[in-house]
Design a protein around this motif. Structure first.
Motif, short mmCIF file in Angstrom:
data_model
loop_
_atom_site.label_atom_id
_atom_site.label_comp_id
_atom_site.label_asym_id
_atom_site.label_seq_id
_atom_site.Cartn_x
_atom_site.Cartn_y
_atom_site.Cartn_z
N ASP A 168 0.86 -1.19 0.00
CA ASP A 168 0.00 0.00 0.00
C ASP A 168 0.90 1.24 0.00
O ASP A 168 1.48 1.60 1.02
CB ASP A 168 -0.90 -0.01 1.24
CG ASP A 168 -1.84 1.19 1.29
OD1 ASP A 168 -1.77 2.03 0.38
OD2 ASP A 168 -2.63 1.28 2.24
N SER A 176 -4.87 4.05 -5.96
CA SER A 176 -6.08 3.80 -5.19
C SER A 176 -6.11 2.43 -4.53
O SER A 176 -6.86 2.23 -3.57
CB SER A 176 -7.30 3.97 -6.10
OG SER A 176 -7.17 3.15 -7.26
N VAL A 177 -5.36 1.46 -5.02
CA VAL A 177 -5.37 0.11 -4.45
C VAL A 177 -3.93 -0.33 -4.23
O VAL A 177 -3.00 0.15 -4.89
CB VAL A 177 -6.11 -0.89 -5.37
CG1 VAL A 177 -7.57 -0.52 -5.50
CG2 VAL A 177 -5.46 -0.95 -6.74
N GLU A 329 -12.19 3.81 -1.86
CA GLU A 329 -12.33 2.38 -1.58
C GLU A 329 -12.79 1.67 -2.85
O GLU A 329 -13.76 2.11 -3.49
CB GLU A 329 -13.34 2.13 -0.46
CG GLU A 329 -12.95 2.76 0.87
CD GLU A 329 -14.02 2.58 1.91
OE1 GLU A 329 -15.10 2.05 1.55
OE2 GLU A 329 -13.79 2.97 3.06
N PRO A 330 -12.12 0.57 -3.25
CA PRO A 330 -12.54 -0.12 -4.48
C PRO A 330 -13.91 -0.78 -4.32
O PRO A 330 -14.26 -1.28 -3.24
CB PRO A 330 -11.44 -1.17 -4.68
CG PRO A 330 -10.87 -1.39 -3.32
CD PRO A 330 -10.97 -0.08 -2.61
N PRO A 360 -7.81 -5.54 0.09
CA PRO A 360 -8.94 -4.62 -0.15
C PRO A 360 -9.83 -5.05 -1.30
O PRO A 360 -11.05 -4.85 -1.25
CB PRO A 360 -8.24 -3.29 -0.45
CG PRO A 360 -6.91 -3.39 0.22
CD PRO A 360 -6.52 -4.83 0.12
N LEU A 361 -9.25 -5.63 -2.36
CA LEU A 361 -10.08 -6.09 -3.47
C LEU A 361 -10.97 -7.26 -3.04
O LEU A 361 -12.13 -7.36 -3.45
CB LEU A 361 -9.20 -6.50 -4.65
CG LEU A 361 -8.34 -5.40 -5.27
CD1 LEU A 361 -7.54 -5.95 -6.44
CD2 LEU A 361 -9.19 -4.24 -5.73
N THR A 429 -9.55 -2.37 -12.19
CA THR A 429 -8.58 -3.37 -11.73
C THR A 429 -9.19 -4.75 -11.91
O THR A 429 -10.30 -5.01 -11.44
CB THR A 429 -8.23 -3.14 -10.25
OG1 THR A 429 -7.68 -1.83 -10.10
CG2 THR A 429 -7.24 -4.18 -9.77
N ASP A 447 -12.45 2.45 -8.15
CA ASP A 447 -12.73 3.39 -7.07
C ASP A 447 -13.84 4.31 -7.56
O ASP A 447 -13.65 5.05 -8.53
CB ASP A 447 -11.47 4.18 -6.74
CG ASP A 447 -11.59 4.96 -5.45
OD1 ASP A 447 -12.63 4.85 -4.79
OD2 ASP A 447 -10.64 5.69 -5.12
#
Length: 633
Positions: A168, A176-177, A329-330, A360-361, A429, A447
């Protein structure tokens, strides 16, 4: 009038105390209380409000400069000497209050840079001759090899030489990710390592790391802002010298031609009162304070009146992408089943596999599946295996399910590969899903833009007459897709912090007064160099919040057009107030110089102009502007 010296917190409290004592003094004046209380309260007001500007004025005088600090104290004492103690107290309180207000915006630059440097860990694990040793990151040099364990922050800029993981680095680059890292990839000091271990070769000393360069850029840009106030200092000095010289001349010249002492003193003190800049001070501060209070009640923090003046001058707006125009946030936006698998079957299968992942994904996939009631539709999941940089693999019933990056695709998965390329071009993504090694679907995550972003862009374009621009560290595809969604035509993507700073400086060199909206550490240098920097309050990094001139406390972009409009209204009110105050001063001073101005009439004119411009400015307390944050509640 602009105060140029930042006060400490005890001095700010003293100024606030002066205002309180003045209010008590006014209450005593309007009551039948004992006279000793009346005089005592006013004496306290003079002492508490006047000792700081008096001290600074004397210090400036010792250095050969006569500034407005000493002039204000002299005017207040002069007013009291001829019985106008109320005039003097009012002048003292206004001046002390203006200094206290601007102090709040100038006292924490050093702390903000220190907070940035704290992003980098104090120590790192260095590998030397096959042994591990903990060393201070400040001692790292080019060629050192570091071991970065899962969950640790990276201690220096370098290149991965072994291991795979997700990192990160949004606070540095604005992506963003989290980004997959494998041997040969670059990593930055302060970035947070994910679930894998990395071996990193440092390629530059700590003093030259990206995070250290950001700190230096912030300090440089902040220092250049202070130079813009030099013109105001020159005006104040000239005004101070001219007023003192005129007062002394008005007292001395009549004495030389035989006037009596009392009449000469009375005329000079009358001049001191009518020429004192009370109305000029109130011309600027009440409108500024009114708008600052108005915006503050509705979730917008404007750090000083100087910032508000700059906000009114903005003619171009630039936005960061991640966490500013987007939610940060994705979210799952595309579900494409293949090989006869429906979208719901694909999403349920992917969610079953991702439930054990902390990526996060994965969280976005599971969250969407839960909202659709698809989380528990698959049989028991077992044999969970996470491979950093590739994805996860689990057994769902009798099938082996793999979910991860496009690196999982084989040479026969042509349809899935083409679909992945198409989604990536759309700024998404891509996550692929395989069952027993065969691709059965592709998921696209992005995002999402803030709901109010498009309307805010349109309002700002109307207000400024120029189309806003997007400056982001994210990739070109994602940036272009977002810009299209919110109505931005000018995009600069894949920018490092120094490149974003260069873009802002280029626009300002072309004559634009740039307002930059951002939230991350990577935005801070450009934010400091911009004419006005605006930070998102909830998502903003500590450095962004400290560097910014304006903070959207509730992250409500809809507040921005309204506060720009209010700032422009404040500027118009200030201009009107200055014209009123200057007219009164010129007329009263000319009357005193070329005629005989009675002291009561001079005081009435002086106080009348002061009250008039004050009330005119305070109208903005109830003014509304565009956007929810500054409109009627």
């Amino acid at each position: 009038m602009t105060r140029m010296t930042a006060w400490s917190l005890p001095e700010v409290r003293a100024a606030i105390g002066a205002i309180g004592f003045f209010a008590l003094g006014g209450a005593a004046q309007l009551s039948d209380g004992p006279s000793w209380l009346y005089w005592a309260l006013y004496l306290v007001c003079y002492l508490v409000g006047g000792w700081i500007p008096g001290r600074e004025g004397l210090a400036a005088l010792r250095n050969g400069a006569l500034d407005v600090d000493l002039l204000m104290v002299a005017a207040a004492i002069g007013a009291a000497s001829i019985g106008q103690i109320f005039d003097g107290a009012l002048l003292i309180v206004i001046f002390a209050g203006s200094g206290a207000l601007e102090a709040l915006a100038t006292m924490r630059t050093e702390n903000s840079v220190r907070a940035l440097l704290d992003l980098a860990p104090p120590t790192a694990t260095r590998l030397a001759r096959g042994q591990e040793e903990r060393v201070a990151t400040a001692e790292l040099g080019a060629g050192d090899v570091l071991l970065i364990r899962p969950g640790e922050r990276i201690g220096g800029d370098g290149v991965v030489i072994d291991g795979v993981s997700t990192v990160d680095q949004s606070s540095i680059t604005g992506e963003s990710v989290p980004v997959d890292k494998c041997p040969g990839d670059e990593v930055f000091a302060g970035a947070l390592n994910g679930s894998g271990s990395l071996t990193v070769r440092v390629d530059r000393p700590a003093a030259d790391s990206v995070i250290a360069r950001i700190a230096a850029l912030v300090a440089e840009a902040s220092a250049s802002k202070a130079n813009l106030q030099l013109f105001v200092e020159k005006v104040e000095r000239r005004y101070s010298v001219g007023m003192v010289a005129a007062t002394l001349a008005l007292f001395a010249i009549p004495l030389m031609f035989g006037a009596d002492l009392q009449s000469a003193l009375l005329r000079a003190m009358t001049f001191m009162i009518v020429a004192s800049p009370c109305a000029l001070v109130l011309s600027t501060m009440p409108p500024m304070l009114a708008v600052i209070a108005n915006a503050g009640r509705r979730g917008v923090l404007i750090k000083s009146a100087v910032v508000l003046e700059r906000l009114a001058e903005v003619d171009r707006v630039a936005f960061d992408k991640t966490g500013t125009l987007t939610a940060g946030e994705p979210v799952l936006v595309s579900v494409c089943g293949l090989s006869g698998m429906t979208d719901d079957q694909l999403l349920g299968l992917a969610a079953a596999a991702e439930r054990g992942s902390e990526h996060p994904l994965a969280a976005a996939i599971v969250s969407t599946a839960r909202m659709r009631g698809l989380v528990d539709v698959n049989p028991a999941v077992g044999q969970f295996l996470s491979t950093p940089g590739r994805g996860v693999a689990v057994r769902v019933g009798a099938e082996r399910v793999s979910v991860g990056s496009t690196a999982l695709l084989g040479p026969d998965d042509v349809v899935a590969a083409d679909l992945a390329v198409e989604l990536e071009r759309a700024g998404q993504t891509v996550v692929v899903v395989l069952v027993d090694g065969v691709a059965v679907g592709v998921l696209g995550l992005a995002d999402r833009p803030r709901a109010e972003a498009a309307a805010v862009i349109a309002e700002l374009e109307t207000l400024t007459g120029a189309s806003p621009v997007l400056l982001t560290g994210d990739n070109h595809s994602a940036a272009t897709r977002l810009a299209s969604d919110v109505g931005i035509s000018s995009v600069s993507a894949a920018l490092l912090p120094e490149q974003k700073l260069a873009e802002v400086r280029r626009m300002q060199d072309d004559g634009d007064r740039v307002l930059l909206v951002g939230d991350g550490v990577n935005d801070a240098p450009a934010m400091a160099a911009a004419h006005v920097g605006v930070a998102m309050g909830r998502r903003g990094s500590d450095l962004a919040l400290e560097t910014a001139d304006v903070i959207l406390v509730r992250d409500d972009l809809a507040a921005l057009p309204g506060v720009v409009e209010l700032a422009r209204r404040a500027r118009r009110v200030v201009i009107a107030n200055l014209a009123i105050a200057a007219t009164f001063i010129v007329v009263l001073v000319a009357w005193d110089l070329f005629g005989h101005l009675p002291l009561p009439l001079g005081v009435a004119g002086h106080e009348g102009s002061t009250i008039l411009v004050g009330l005119n400015g305070l109208r903005l307390l109830r003014a509304s502007g565009r956007g929810r944050a500054v409109g009627p509640r």
